[in-house]
Design a protein around this motif. Structure first.
Motif, PDB file in Angstrom:
ATOM      1  N   LEU A 136       0.845  -1.142   0.069  1.00 50.18           N
ATOM      2  CA  LEU A 136       0.030   0.114   0.051  1.00 50.18           C
ATOM      3  C   LEU A 136       0.981   1.322  -0.064  1.00 50.18           C
ATOM      4  O   LEU A 136       0.487   2.324  -0.567  1.00 50.18           O
ATOM      5  CB  LEU A 136      -0.934   0.168   1.284  1.00 50.18           C
ATOM      6  N   GLU A 137       1.978   1.099   0.629  1.00 48.93           N
ATOM      7  CA  GLU A 137       2.839   2.418   0.899  1.00 48.93           C
ATOM      8  C   GLU A 137       2.952   3.382  -0.458  1.00 48.93           C
ATOM      9  O   GLU A 137       2.449   4.345  -0.371  1.00 48.93           O
ATOM     10  CB  GLU A 137       3.965   2.219   1.524  1.00 48.93           C
ATOM     11  N   VAL A 138       3.579   2.802  -1.356  1.00 48.04           N
ATOM     12  CA  VAL A 138       4.001   3.601  -2.657  1.00 48.04           C
ATOM     13  C   VAL A 138       2.825   4.027  -3.311  1.00 48.04           C
ATOM     14  O   VAL A 138       2.701   5.130  -3.749  1.00 48.04           O
ATOM     15  CB  VAL A 138       4.877   2.765  -3.392  1.00 48.04           C
ATOM     16  N   LYS A 139       2.041   3.081  -3.468  1.00 42.43           N
ATOM     17  CA  LYS A 139       0.585   3.371  -4.229  1.00 42.43           C
ATOM     18  C   LYS A 139      -0.177   4.427  -3.546  1.00 42.43           C
ATOM     19  O   LYS A 139      -0.503   5.412  -4.365  1.00 42.43           O
ATOM     20  CB  LYS A 139      -0.174   2.209  -4.283  1.00 42.43           C
ATOM     21  N   VAL A 140      -0.264   4.397  -2.356  1.00 37.59           N
ATOM     22  CA  VAL A 140      -0.945   5.449  -1.547  1.00 37.59           C
ATOM     23  C   VAL A 140      -0.200   6.828  -1.687  1.00 37.59           C
ATOM     24  O   VAL A 140      -0.921   7.956  -1.969  1.00 37.59           O
ATOM     25  CB  VAL A 140      -1.406   5.037  -0.115  1.00 37.59           C
ATOM     26  N   LEU A 141       0.778   6.975  -1.522  1.00 42.19           N
ATOM     27  CA  LEU A 141       1.543   8.072  -1.661  1.00 42.19           C
ATOM     28  C   LEU A 141       1.615   8.716  -3.093  1.00 42.19           C
ATOM     29  O   LEU A 141       1.483   9.796  -3.064  1.00 42.19           O
ATOM     30  CB  LEU A 141       3.194   8.068  -1.200  1.00 42.19           C
ATOM     31  N   ALA A 142       1.740   7.934  -4.159  1.00 39.91           N
ATOM     32  CA  ALA A 142       1.164   8.265  -5.386  1.00 39.91           C
ATOM     33  C   ALA A 142       0.172   8.674  -5.651  1.00 39.91           C
ATOM     34  O   ALA A 142      -0.187   9.895  -6.344  1.00 39.91           O
ATOM     35  CB  ALA A 142       1.744   7.088  -6.488  1.00 39.91           C
ATOM     36  N   ILE A 143      -0.918   8.200  -5.207  1.00 37.97           N
ATOM     37  CA  ILE A 143      -2.177   8.581  -5.213  1.00 37.97           C
ATOM     38  C   ILE A 143      -2.397   9.778  -4.534  1.00 37.97           C
ATOM     39  O   ILE A 143      -3.240  10.828  -5.129  1.00 37.97           O
ATOM     40  CB  ILE A 143      -3.250   7.655  -4.380  1.00 37.97           C
ATOM     41  N   VAL A 144      -1.964   9.975  -3.155  1.00 42.57           N
ATOM     42  CA  VAL A 144      -2.081  11.283  -2.391  1.00 42.57           C
ATOM     43  C   VAL A 144      -1.635  12.508  -3.316  1.00 42.57           C
ATOM     44  O   VAL A 144      -2.108  13.586  -3.429  1.00 42.57           O
ATOM     45  CB  VAL A 144      -1.451  11.427  -1.196  1.00 42.57           C
ATOM     46  N   SER A 145      -0.247  12.375  -3.849  1.00 44.74           N
ATOM     47  CA  SER A 145       0.319  13.509  -4.440  1.00 44.74           C
ATOM     48  C   SER A 145      -0.168  13.945  -5.674  1.00 44.74           C
ATOM     49  O   SER A 145      -0.405  14.976  -5.967  1.00 44.74           O
ATOM     50  CB  SER A 145       1.766  12.865  -4.890  1.00 44.74           C
ATOM     51  N   GLU A 146      -0.639  12.832  -6.559  1.00 42.01           N
ATOM     52  CA  GLU A 146      -1.200  13.069  -8.080  1.00 42.01           C
ATOM     53  C   GLU A 146      -2.569  13.856  -7.634  1.00 42.01           C
ATOM     54  O   GLU A 146      -3.045  14.804  -8.349  1.00 42.01           O
ATOM     55  CB  GLU A 146      -1.104  12.055  -8.956  1.00 42.01           C
ATOM     56  N   LEU A 147      -3.570  13.103  -6.945  1.00 41.32           N
ATOM     57  CA  LEU A 147      -4.824  13.720  -6.609  1.00 41.32           C
ATOM     58  C   LEU A 147      -4.715  15.218  -6.257  1.00 41.32           C
ATOM     59  O   LEU A 147      -5.645  15.926  -6.385  1.00 41.32           O
ATOM     60  CB  LEU A 147      -5.340  12.779  -5.480  1.00 41.32           C
ATOM     61  N   TYR A 148      -3.823  15.405  -5.122  1.00 45.11           N
ATOM     62  CA  TYR A 148      -3.802  16.890  -4.775  1.00 45.11           C
ATOM     63  C   TYR A 148      -3.608  17.751  -5.973  1.00 45.11           C
ATOM     64  O   TYR A 148      -4.066  18.737  -5.827  1.00 45.11           O
ATOM     65  CB  TYR A 148      -2.454  16.993  -3.663  1.00 45.11           C
ATOM     66  N   TYR A 149      -2.802  17.412  -6.846  1.00 42.96           N
ATOM     67  CA  TYR A 149      -2.641  18.374  -7.838  1.00 42.96           C
ATOM     68  C   TYR A 149      -3.718  18.457  -8.729  1.00 42.96           C
ATOM     69  O   TYR A 149      -3.835  19.621  -9.166  1.00 42.96           O
ATOM     70  CB  TYR A 149      -0.966  18.228  -8.598  1.00 42.96           C
ATOM     71  N   ILE A 150      -4.382  17.383  -8.753  1.00 43.00           N
ATOM     72  CA  ILE A 150      -5.421  17.451  -9.652  1.00 43.00           C
ATOM     73  C   ILE A 150      -6.618  18.407  -9.166  1.00 43.00           C
ATOM     74  O   ILE A 150      -7.275  19.259  -9.696  1.00 43.00           O
ATOM     75  CB  ILE A 150      -6.258  16.031  -9.890  1.00 43.00           C
ATOM     76  N   ILE A 151      -6.841  18.213  -7.673  1.00 46.24           N
ATOM     77  CA  ILE A 151      -7.773  18.780  -7.018  1.00 46.24           C
ATOM     78  C   ILE A 151      -7.613  20.337  -6.964  1.00 46.24           C
ATOM     79  O   ILE A 151      -8.559  20.929  -6.818  1.00 46.24           O
ATOM     80  CB  ILE A 151      -8.238  18.124  -5.596  1.00 46.24           C
ATOM     81  N   ARG A 206       7.271   7.520  -5.569  1.00 44.59           N
ATOM     82  CA  ARG A 206       6.492   8.001  -4.419  1.00 44.59           C
ATOM     83  C   ARG A 206       5.645   9.321  -4.245  1.00 44.59           C
ATOM     84  O   ARG A 206       4.605   9.523  -3.925  1.00 44.59           O
ATOM     85  CB  ARG A 206       7.238   7.611  -3.221  1.00 44.59           C
ATOM     86  N   ARG A 207       6.579  10.294  -4.940  1.00 38.65           N
ATOM     87  CA  ARG A 207       6.165  11.665  -4.822  1.00 38.65           C
ATOM     88  C   ARG A 207       6.258  12.204  -5.997  1.00 38.65           C
ATOM     89  O   ARG A 207       6.346  13.417  -6.091  1.00 38.65           O
ATOM     90  CB  ARG A 207       7.074  12.319  -3.650  1.00 38.65           C
ATOM     91  N   ARG A 208       5.706  11.520  -7.052  1.00 39.15           N
ATOM     92  CA  ARG A 208       5.709  12.089  -8.371  1.00 39.15           C
ATOM     93  C   ARG A 208       4.555  12.954  -8.518  1.00 39.15           C
ATOM     94  O   ARG A 208       3.398  12.810  -7.850  1.00 39.15           O
ATOM     95  CB  ARG A 208       5.582  10.892  -9.451  1.00 39.15           C
ATOM     96  N   ALA A 209       4.871  13.890  -9.245  1.00 38.64           N
ATOM     97  CA  ALA A 209       3.528  14.604  -9.643  1.00 38.64           C
ATOM     98  C   ALA A 209       2.336  14.011 -10.470  1.00 38.64           C
ATOM     99  O   ALA A 209       1.206  14.107  -9.966  1.00 38.64           O
ATOM    100  CB  ALA A 209       3.994  16.122 -10.708  1.00 38.64           C
ATOM    101  N   SER A 210       2.558  13.212 -11.303  1.00 38.43           N
ATOM    102  CA  SER A 210       1.679  12.192 -11.952  1.00 38.43           C
ATOM    103  C   SER A 210       2.379  11.058 -12.499  1.00 38.43           C
ATOM    104  O   SER A 210       3.524  11.004 -12.549  1.00 38.43           O
ATOM    105  CB  SER A 210       0.766  13.054 -12.756  1.00 38.43           C
TER     106      SER A 210
END
Length: 412
Positions: free
Chosen positions: A129-144, A180-184
């Protein structure tokens, strides 16, 4: 199970099982092999104390629910069999049957907008879960927040190509560590594509050796790069204590991989306690070490001195530098380390989230609690104590307890 309620306008961010870092797969295999019943808890930490938009927690929950329809494909397994010969065959049977479960995760947002995420469950399940959730949070934040409007892929390709060109011409061997902390996802794919094409067009002494992202390695016919993370040592320290955690980790790792995957991440509890555990047999067995905190030059000097004290020529050992690097810093380290060891570089955020007008997220998810089997009535807490002074992760009381147990004042 009922179908998750997904926002009709929100795309699914993670759509491939291997859109993940290799070290999650290699650690999962070692966990099943050595700690099959171990239970863990993880906690999300936003070091920038970000205020997230209202309802952001619900969007993260939706994305996690979407993971339930993501499973590994035959193509992904065939690729890993070819490229990751050190992984035993039985592990792919586990991966074929693996399914995410949203109930492993709790997501909440406080009244100020801060985000809290927790995982709990079997270590071999929640480890993915770790890497996928971090990638989700990062990309989702920039979208929202609408910041994804700054994502110009053509411009980012050129920028990434030039970074690779500089590194290759400077003699650096380097890889992408930026999942983990990619923009997308699209940004990371642009990086990998640009750097591979730069490598193909270059005659320089350096080399783009691959990416930690297994899916992108497959798509671009690269080598997936990675071994282990701090969580492996942290969990062992929680179960058995921090004094011998590195020794136990090296033993268990070598039991599973028989000398393969021999780059050890040593700084979970600082150099000195690791050095006391790094005996001649392990120094010979492991092909090298990874520097992930502290001063890169100071850490290298300590490593060189340790190898020499054991009668080992450090020039045959690989030292991987991955401590928040950018191109300029990597080139400086290359100039300093060349001739002393075999230097290489894993570069993350600087590759996959270096966009004008955008501030990279400073988010992590750390394993904080562990119990060796599900039958134990309580968890033991653990923490991480890096070589960066004061940059510790965990409950303050547990940190102080570990500092005392490790005699940090005496050995730092």
């Amino acid at each position: 199970m009922a179908n998750p309620q997904i926002s009709p306008t929100m795309k699914q961010i993670i759509t491939h099982f291997t859109d993940d870092d290799l070290y999650k797969f290699t650690m999962c295999c070692a966990v099943i092999d050595n700690f099959p019943r171990t239970q863990v808890k993880y906690h999300f930490k936003d070091r920038a104390n970000t205020i997230y938009p209202p309802g952001f927690d619900k969007l993260v929950e939706e994305q996690i629910a979407m993971l339930e329809n993501v499973s590994i494909t035959d193509e992904e397994i065939d690729f890993m069999r070819r490229k990751c010969s050190y992984i035993p065959t039985w592990f792919y049977k586990y991966l074929r049957g693996f399914r995410y479960d949203r109930h492993w995760v709790k997501v909440q947002q406080d009244y100020e907008g801060h985000l809290n995420i927790e995982f709990e469950g079997n270590w071999s399940d929640t480890i993915f879960l770790e890497v996928k959730v971090l990638a989700i949070v990062s990309e989702l934040y920039y979208i929202i927040t609408g910041q994804d409007k700054y994502f110009d892929l053509d411009k980012y390709y050129d920028k990434s190509y030039k970074k690779a060109e500089r590194l290759i011409n400077s003699g650096c061997s380097f890889s992408d560590f930026g999942t983990r902390r990619r923009a997308s996802f699209a940004i990371q794919e642009t990086v990998v594509k640009a750097m591979k094409e730069c490598q193909n067009n270059s005659n320089g002494p350096g080399k783009f050796v691959g990416t930690s992202n297994v899916y992108l390695a497959m798509k671009y016919d690269l080598t997936p790069i990675g071994t282990m993370a701090h969580e492996f040592v942290c969990a062992i320290a929680g179960m058995y204590g921090p004094l011998m955690a590195n020794h136990i980790a090296m033993t268990k790792w070598s039991d599973t991989y028989r000398g393969a995957l021999g780059t050890f991440l040593y700084d979970t509890y600082g150099w000195k306690i690791f050095s006391l555990n790094f005996s001649e047999d392990y120094a010979n067995m492991f092909k090298g070490l990874r520097v992930d905190s502290g001063s890169n030059k100071e850490q290298l000097d300590k490593i060189i001195e340790k190898y020499q004290s054991l009668g080992i020529d450090p020039r045959v050992k690989q030292i991987v530098f991955s401590n928040g690097l950018n191109v300029d810093e990597a080139i400086k380290i290359q100039d300093y380390a060349a001739g002393q060891c075999i230097p290489s570089f894993g570069i993350g955020t600087h590759f996959t989230n270096d966009i004008e007008h955008i501030k990279p997220m400073n988010i992590v998810i750390k394993l904080t609690d562990v119990k060796i089997t599900e039958s134990w009535p309580f968890y033991c807490q653990t923490c991480k104590l890096s070589e960066d002074d004061g940059k510790y992760t965990g409950d303050p009381k547990i940190i102080q307890s570990f500092l005392h147990l490790l005699h940090m004042k005496d050995i730092r």
